[in-house]
Design a protein around this motif. Structure first.
Motif, PDB file in Angstrom:
ATOM      1  N   PRO A   1       0.829  -1.211   0.000  1.00 19.94           N
ATOM      2  CA  PRO A   1       0.000   0.000   0.000  1.00 19.94           C
ATOM      3  C   PRO A   1       0.864   1.263   0.000  1.00 19.94           C
ATOM      4  O   PRO A   1       2.037   1.236   0.380  1.00 19.94           O
ATOM      5  N   TYR A   2       0.267   2.370  -0.435  1.00 13.77           N
ATOM      6  CA  TYR A   2       0.953   3.652  -0.365  1.00 13.77           C
ATOM      7  C   TYR A   2       1.153   4.052   1.100  1.00 13.77           C
ATOM      8  O   TYR A   2       0.352   3.707   1.969  1.00 13.77           O
ATOM      9  N   GLN A   3       2.228   4.787   1.346  1.00 16.58           N
ATOM     10  CA  GLN A   3       2.499   5.325   2.683  1.00 16.58           C
ATOM     11  C   GLN A   3       2.695   6.832   2.536  1.00 16.58           C
ATOM     12  O   GLN A   3       3.798   7.351   2.656  1.00 16.58           O
ATOM     13  N   LEU A   4       1.619   7.543   2.257  1.00 12.65           N
ATOM     14  CA  LEU A   4       1.678   8.964   1.965  1.00 12.65           C
ATOM     15  C   LEU A   4       1.435   9.805   3.208  1.00 12.65           C
ATOM     16  O   LEU A   4       0.705   9.406   4.117  1.00 12.65           O
ATOM     17  N   ASN A   5       2.043  10.980   3.225  1.00  8.09           N
ATOM     18  CA  ASN A   5       1.824  11.899   4.341  1.00  8.09           C
ATOM     19  C   ASN A   5       0.448  12.551   4.259  1.00  8.09           C
ATOM     20  O   ASN A   5      -0.151  12.883   5.280  1.00  8.09           O
ATOM     21  N   ASN A   6      -0.037  12.759   3.033  1.00  7.18           N
ATOM     22  CA  ASN A   6      -1.339  13.401   2.822  1.00  7.18           C
ATOM     23  C   ASN A   6      -2.172  12.562   1.859  1.00  7.18           C
ATOM     24  O   ASN A   6      -2.361  12.944   0.695  1.00  7.18           O
ATOM     25  N   PRO A   7      -2.689  11.432   2.323  1.00  2.68           N
ATOM     26  CA  PRO A   7      -3.397  10.508   1.421  1.00  2.68           C
ATOM     27  C   PRO A   7      -4.717  11.042   0.876  1.00  2.68           C
ATOM     28  O   PRO A   7      -5.242  10.497  -0.091  1.00  2.68           O
ATOM     29  N   ASN A   8      -5.243  12.109   1.464  1.00  2.73           N
ATOM     30  CA  ASN A   8      -6.536  12.626   1.007  1.00  2.73           C
ATOM     31  C   ASN A   8      -6.413  13.608  -0.151  1.00  2.73           C
ATOM     32  O   ASN A   8      -7.419  14.001  -0.745  1.00  2.73           O
ATOM     33  N   ILE A   9      -5.186  14.009  -0.476  1.00  2.00           N
ATOM     34  CA  ILE A   9      -4.986  14.913  -1.608  1.00  2.00           C
ATOM     35  C   ILE A   9      -5.114  14.124  -2.905  1.00  2.00           C
ATOM     36  O   ILE A   9      -4.691  12.975  -2.995  1.00  2.00           O
ATOM     37  N   THR A  10      -5.704  14.737  -3.919  1.00  2.00           N
ATOM     38  CA  THR A  10      -5.865  14.066  -5.216  1.00  2.00           C
ATOM     39  C   THR A  10      -4.739  14.430  -6.169  1.00  2.00           C
ATOM     40  O   THR A  10      -4.006  13.570  -6.640  1.00  2.00           O
ATOM     41  N   ASP A  11      -4.612  15.720  -6.463  1.00  2.00           N
ATOM     42  CA  ASP A  11      -3.557  16.172  -7.383  1.00  2.00           C
ATOM     43  C   ASP A  11      -2.441  16.817  -6.568  1.00  2.00           C
ATOM     44  O   ASP A  11      -2.633  17.842  -5.923  1.00  2.00           O
ATOM     45  N   PHE A  12      -1.273  16.203  -6.585  1.00  2.00           N
ATOM     46  CA  PHE A  12      -0.153  16.658  -5.767  1.00  2.00           C
ATOM     47  C   PHE A  12       0.705  17.696  -6.481  1.00  2.00           C
ATOM     48  O   PHE A  12       1.579  18.296  -5.867  1.00  2.00           O
ATOM     49  N   SER A  13       0.489  17.906  -7.766  1.00  2.00           N
ATOM     50  CA  SER A  13       1.312  18.844  -8.527  1.00  2.00           C
ATOM     51  C   SER A  13       1.043  20.280  -8.079  1.00  2.00           C
ATOM     52  O   SER A  13      -0.047  20.596  -7.582  1.00  2.00           O
ATOM     53  N   GLN A  14       2.025  21.143  -8.274  1.00  2.00           N
ATOM     54  CA  GLN A  14       1.953  22.493  -7.718  1.00  2.00           C
ATOM     55  C   GLN A  14       0.911  23.364  -8.409  1.00  2.00           C
ATOM     56  O   GLN A  14       0.210  24.141  -7.757  1.00  2.00           O
ATOM     57  N   ASN A  15       0.813  23.242  -9.729  1.00  2.00           N
ATOM     58  CA  ASN A  15      -0.087  24.107 -10.483  1.00  2.00           C
ATOM     59  C   ASN A  15      -1.024  23.332 -11.408  1.00  2.00           C
ATOM     60  O   ASN A  15      -1.388  23.811 -12.483  1.00  2.00           O
ATOM     61  N   GLY A  16      -1.392  22.128 -10.991  1.00  2.00           N
ATOM     62  CA  GLY A  16      -2.339  21.346 -11.774  1.00  2.00           C
ATOM     63  C   GLY A  16      -1.754  20.693 -13.016  1.00  2.00           C
ATOM     64  O   GLY A  16      -2.487  20.378 -13.966  1.00  2.00           O
ATOM     65  N   GLN A  17      -0.432  20.452 -13.008  1.00  2.81           N
ATOM     66  CA  GLN A  17       0.204  19.846 -14.188  1.00  2.81           C
ATOM     67  C   GLN A  17      -0.370  18.474 -14.506  1.00  2.81           C
ATOM     68  O   GLN A  17      -0.579  18.139 -15.680  1.00  2.81           O
TER      69      GLN A  17
END
Length: 311
Positions: free
Chosen positions: A97-113
């Motif tokens: 499984p993923y081990q993310l710090n912020n699993p609820n975020i969808t798009d992690f890119s800075q400006n919607g790339q």
């Protein structure tokens, strides 16, 4: 060596028995803890070294015998270089499984790339990406959205050893390599200045400076890494290498490689943003959009591209 270790262990046992006698243990406890810690660390180092040697035994005998200097300057398509990368540097995707710090975020890119790429490629599923300057694999990632939401896979390239350590803990479902993209069409080793998201290949003036944290890292041509992945068709290339972007792109044999969408940070390119645009236009790309410090280029013949390669 083995005799010395056994003798040392024997003396350790005698000392411990002496310390364990009634009335002596409280006085010797701090030293006992220190020695136990040292022995634990030594055992851990032996274990890690044995693990590394075991991994190298799987390598081809020829590759195992080659030193880094034997491959310096090798052509980027050389089969020995490709095998060297594949067997000793390319790490496989995580299966857990993923081990993310912020699993609820969808798009992690800075400006919607990431979503811009999804829009350009019309929601394509199962695509192939390469993200150079992958940082920790989560923060500011231009590919994690594509991987999680659309089932993409590919390669994460990150030279900073601290960032790469964090990246490997995130459980990304992509290959990974701790290296930089070579600004030359051959492998090389460089001095790298670590600086969180701003790490870069050190300039001549920086190498002699005592300010900052520097480390030696390997650089592999992008084409060599693609050959190690058994693909020459990339649907999305994210290139953020703090100034070396144009040099890296100039190493690509465009007649042998197909890249549909390229996201390039242009702010630190010494030759300037216009030089980047001119070069990619010569390779058959058009400037689609600008997001923050990134340009998004799209292959003009995208609709005529051949069948997708699979990693």
């Amino acid at each position: 060596m083995q005799v010395e270790v056994l003798v040392g262990m024997g003396r350790w046992s005698e000392w411990w028995w002496w310390c364990a006698r009634p009335g002596r243990l409280p006085r010797a406890a701090p030293l006992s803890i220190l020695l136990a810690t040292i022995l634990t660390l030594i055992s851990l180092l032996f274990f890690l070294n044995a693990k590394g040697l075991a991994r190298q035994k799987w390598a081809d005998p020829l590759i195992h015998e080659l030193g880094d200097h034997d491959l310096a300057g090798a052509p980027q398509h050389h089969p020995d270089l490709v095998t060297y990368i594949k067997q000793l540097h390319l790490l496989t995707p995580h299966k857990g499984p993923y081990q993310l710090n912020n699993p609820n975020i969808t798009d992690f890119s800075q400006n919607g790339q990431s979503q811009k790429v999804e829009e350009i490629l019309k929601g394509k599923r199962g695509g192939v990406f390469v993200e150079a300057g992958a940082y920790d694999g989560e923060s500011l990632s231009n590919t994690l959205y594509l991987e999680q939401q659309l089932g993409w896979h590919g390669l994460l390239v990150e030279p900073d050893p601290w960032n790469f350590w964090s990246l490997r803990k995130k459980g990304r479902k992509a290959h990974a390599v701790q290296a930089c993209l070579s600004p030359s069409p051959f492998p090389r080793e460089v001095t790298f200045k670590q600086s969180d998201t701003m790490g870069h290949i050190a300039s001549v003036g920086e190498e002699g400076s005592r300010r900052g944290i520097f480390t030696r890292v390997k650089c592999f041509p992008l084409y060599s890494l693609l050959l190690a992945l058994n693909t020459t068709h990339v649907h999305f290339l994210s290139l953020d290498v703090e100034g070396a972007e144009l040099q890296v792109l100039k190493t690509v044999p465009w007649e042998r490689v197909t890249i549909d969408v390229i996201c390039v940070e242009h702010r630190h390119i010494p030759e300037g943003s216009q030089a980047l645009q001119n070069f990619l236009e010569e390779q058959g790309y058009i400037l689609h959009s600008s997001l923050g410090d990134d340009y998004i280029f799209v292959r003009s013949k995208l609709q005529e591209s051949p069948a997708n390669d699979v990693l």
